[in-house]
Every structure is written in C-alpha cells, then in structure tokens.
Design an enzyme around this catalytic site. Structure first.
Site, PDB file in Angstrom:
ATOM      1  N   LYS A  13      41.816  42.070  40.139  1.00 51.83           N
ATOM      2  CA  LYS A  13      41.353  43.187  40.857  1.00 51.83           C
ATOM      3  C   LYS A  13      41.933  44.218  40.555  1.00 51.83           C
ATOM      4  O   LYS A  13      41.218  45.379  40.165  1.00 51.83           O
ATOM      5  CB  LYS A  13      41.493  42.787  42.275  1.00 51.83           C
ATOM      6  CG  LYS A  13      41.056  41.534  42.593  1.00 51.83           C
ATOM      7  CD  LYS A  13      40.960  41.245  44.128  1.00 51.83           C
ATOM      8  CE  LYS A  13      42.645  41.051  44.744  1.00 51.83           C
ATOM      9  NZ  LYS A  13      43.333  40.050  44.154  1.00 51.83           N
ATOM     10  N   ARG A  88      40.629  41.290  53.688  1.00 53.98           N
ATOM     11  CA  ARG A  88      40.999  39.762  53.391  1.00 53.98           C
ATOM     12  C   ARG A  88      40.448  38.782  54.503  1.00 53.98           C
ATOM     13  O   ARG A  88      40.842  37.856  54.314  1.00 53.98           O
ATOM     14  CB  ARG A  88      42.505  39.887  52.986  1.00 53.98           C
ATOM     15  CG  ARG A  88      42.866  39.975  51.613  1.00 53.98           C
ATOM     16  CD  ARG A  88      44.404  40.369  51.686  1.00 53.98           C
ATOM     17  NE  ARG A  88      45.008  39.663  50.553  1.00 53.98           N
ATOM     18  CZ  ARG A  88      45.449  40.221  49.595  1.00 53.98           C
ATOM     19  NH1 ARG A  88      44.958  41.407  49.404  1.00 53.98           N
ATOM     20  NH2 ARG A  88      45.979  39.390  48.495  1.00 53.98           N
ATOM     21  N   ARG A 122      52.820  37.709  34.864  1.00 49.08           N
ATOM     22  CA  ARG A 122      52.660  39.258  34.856  1.00 49.08           C
ATOM     23  C   ARG A 122      53.860  39.755  34.910  1.00 49.08           C
ATOM     24  O   ARG A 122      54.887  39.502  35.203  1.00 49.08           O
ATOM     25  CB  ARG A 122      52.026  39.326  36.300  1.00 49.08           C
ATOM     26  CG  ARG A 122      51.739  40.756  36.740  1.00 49.08           C
ATOM     27  CD  ARG A 122      50.846  41.032  37.811  1.00 49.08           C
ATOM     28  NE  ARG A 122      51.038  40.183  39.209  1.00 49.08           N
ATOM     29  CZ  ARG A 122      50.130  40.074  40.067  1.00 49.08           C
ATOM     30  NH1 ARG A 122      49.176  40.858  40.048  1.00 49.08           N
ATOM     31  NH2 ARG A 122      50.634  39.582  41.259  1.00 49.08           N
ATOM     32  N   ARG A 155      57.153  40.627  39.861  1.00 43.21           N
ATOM     33  CA  ARG A 155      57.043  40.869  41.492  1.00 43.21           C
ATOM     34  C   ARG A 155      57.580  39.769  42.225  1.00 43.21           C
ATOM     35  O   ARG A 155      57.356  38.663  41.886  1.00 43.21           O
ATOM     36  CB  ARG A 155      55.394  40.744  41.585  1.00 43.21           C
ATOM     37  CG  ARG A 155      54.918  42.347  42.079  1.00 43.21           C
ATOM     38  CD  ARG A 155      53.329  42.413  42.120  1.00 43.21           C
ATOM     39  NE  ARG A 155      52.579  41.591  43.254  1.00 43.21           N
ATOM     40  CZ  ARG A 155      51.626  41.551  43.521  1.00 43.21           C
ATOM     41  NH1 ARG A 155      50.686  42.550  43.024  1.00 43.21           N
ATOM     42  NH2 ARG A 155      51.024  40.862  44.325  1.00 43.21           N
ATOM     43  N   ARG A 166      49.720  32.005  48.590  1.00 40.34           N
ATOM     44  CA  ARG A 166      48.842  32.945  48.385  1.00 40.34           C
ATOM     45  C   ARG A 166      47.506  32.591  48.301  1.00 40.34           C
ATOM     46  O   ARG A 166      46.332  32.832  48.731  1.00 40.34           O
ATOM     47  CB  ARG A 166      49.239  33.831  47.399  1.00 40.34           C
ATOM     48  CG  ARG A 166      50.314  34.913  47.697  1.00 40.34           C
ATOM     49  CD  ARG A 166      51.138  35.471  46.557  1.00 40.34           C
ATOM     50  NE  ARG A 166      50.447  36.517  45.859  1.00 40.34           N
ATOM     51  CZ  ARG A 166      50.509  36.868  44.684  1.00 40.34           C
ATOM     52  NH1 ARG A 166      51.595  36.582  44.176  1.00 40.34           N
ATOM     53  NH2 ARG A 166      49.532  37.795  44.108  1.00 40.34           N
TER      54      ARG A 166
END
Ligand code: AP5
Length: 211
Positions: A13, A88, A122, A155, A166
C-alpha cells in the site's frame, strides 16, 4: 480523486501510494505513518498508540478517526488524497462515510506467505520514511536512502511475532471491508503479487488511467 488503498500488512500500500501520490499530485494520508510520527515525538496520542502498534493490534477507533478527521481538514487534502491504512474496521469505514465521498477503493491482494517475506526484508528511511526491500526494491545508495541519504532501519513492528498478530488483526477486522465497499460499488481488486512496476500498471488501469 479521493481513494482508499485497502490491503494486508506489507501488501504494498505504502509503496504504491508513494508512486500514485507523485503521479496524481495528491497527498497520501497514512495512519501508520501519522501514528509512528506521534510515537517518535512522544505526543499524548503517540504514547497512547505505542502499546497497540508494538503488539501488532489496532489502535482504538476513536483515536484514529479523530486523527484522520483533522488531517483531511487540511488545505492540501481539498483536491483529493490517497488513504493508506484507513479505514481498517467497520466503525472507521462508517465514520469515513460521514467525512468524505470516496470515489474508489483499490484492494491490493497479496497472499500471507508473500507478506511474511516482504516485511522480513523491508527497510525504511529513518529521515524521510521512504520504503525499500533488501531483495525486491533495494536502495541505489546501498545502506542509505537514495532519496535523502538518511539511514535505513527496520520498523519496530516488523518482527515475526508482531507480523503474525498484524495478519490476525487484518483478517478479523479489515477483510470485512472488502464486502462493505463491494456493496457500495466502489471496490476494484488489484493482484498485488507482481513486481512493483507491474502492480502500479494494474493499479492505474483499475483507476481508469493510462499506465
Ligand atoms: P501501517 O503502517 O498502516 O502498517 P500496515 O498496514 O501493516 O502496512 P505496512 O506499512 O506494513 O505495509 P504496506 O502495505 O504499506 O507495504 P509496503 O509498501 O511498505 O500500520 C502500522 C500499525 O499502526 C498497525 O499495525 C496498527 O497498530 C496501527 N494502525 C495504522 N492504521 C490504523 C488504523 N486505521 N486503525 C487502527 N490502527 C492503525 O511494502 C512492504 C515491503 O514489501 C517493502 O519492503 C516494499 O519494498 C516491498 N514491496 C512492496 N511492493 C512490492 C512488490 N510488488 N513486490 C516485491 N516487494 C514489494
């Protein structure tokens, strides 16, 4: 254009929002980025949000809804925006219906196994927030950000255990929004498994734009 990018953690996203935002010249409103900024600055909102983001759960609806309402009221959002990571939950979607007339919802679909692989690699610029992947989207500047020269980091919520939490929150609370927006006739599904550029092309086609 007022649009939503809907999808699981690591679906891409933020990556697509960054590209579309430059092309369409409208801002991205990312609730994840707004929360991380508040946490970094240790604002009262940030202190409240931290325990939820660290655990991989969702921050309470009222906190996020107020934050988005305030952000969408700013001047730069008046000609449109890309919502990344909001809504969400059903309560957030219903609140958004009272704030804005959304034109389009792009549902970026990616399998859970791909998500684990993407989030594991990431890297995020600690200065400007640009996103990279060690294999799929490496920075041209190596260990530094190719945009601003900042340091690339991992992160806090990209640890395997937090990623699993998550994903659980996504399936339980966010996936029902697919049907919600389908019923409103606003949903377009985009296969998010392809490479970044191919995904951008499919996204633009789904928006009725020339790639
Ligand atoms: P948030 O920051 O929104 O996290 P998320 O939804 O889990 O999404 P991510 O940012 O992890 O992934 P992404 O889809 O943007 O993927 P990216 O482009 O980076 O939220 C964080 C937390 O804040 C939540 O857990 C929650 O606690 C809280 N929160 C936020 N919003 C909330 C809300 N509305 N309500 C309540 N709580 C909220 O890509 C991932 C990686 O893959 C990158 O390395 C990238 O380079 C790579 N990649 C991207 N596309 C491709 C591709 N096509 N091929 C190969 N690699 C790719």
């Amino acid at each position: 254009m007022k649009m939503i990018l809907l999808g699981g953690p690591g679906a891409g996203k933020g990556t697509q929002a960054q590209i579309l935002s430059e092309r369409l010249e409208i801002p991205t409103v990312s609730t994840g980025a707004l929360l991380r900024e508040a946490i970094k600055e240790q604002t009262p909102l940030g202190m409240k949000a931290k325990s939820y983001t660290d655990a991989g759960g969702l921050v309470p609806d009222d906190v996020v809804i107020d934050m988005v309402r305030e952000r969408l009221g700013k001047d730069d959002c008046q000609k449109g925006y890309i919502l990344d990571g909001f809504p969400r939950t059903l309560a957030q979607a219903q609140a958004l219906d009272t704030m804005a007339d959304i034109d389009l919802v792009l549902y970026l679909y990616v399998a859970d196994e791909t998500i684990l692989e993407r989030l594991g690699g990431r890297r995020v610029c600690e200065s400007c927030g640009a996103t990279y992947h060690v294999l799929y989207q490496p920075s041209a500047a190596g260990e530094l950000c190719e945009r601003c020269g900042g340091t690339l980091g991992i992160r806090d919520d990209d640890r395997p255990e937090t990623i699993r939490k998550r994903l659980e929150a996504y399936h339980a609370q966010t996936v029902p929004l697919v049907e919600y927006y389908q019923k409103q006739g606003k949903l377009r599904k985009v296969e998010g498994q392809e490479e970044v550029e191919a995904t951008t092309e499919m996204t633009l086609r789904a928006m009725g734009e020339q790639p």
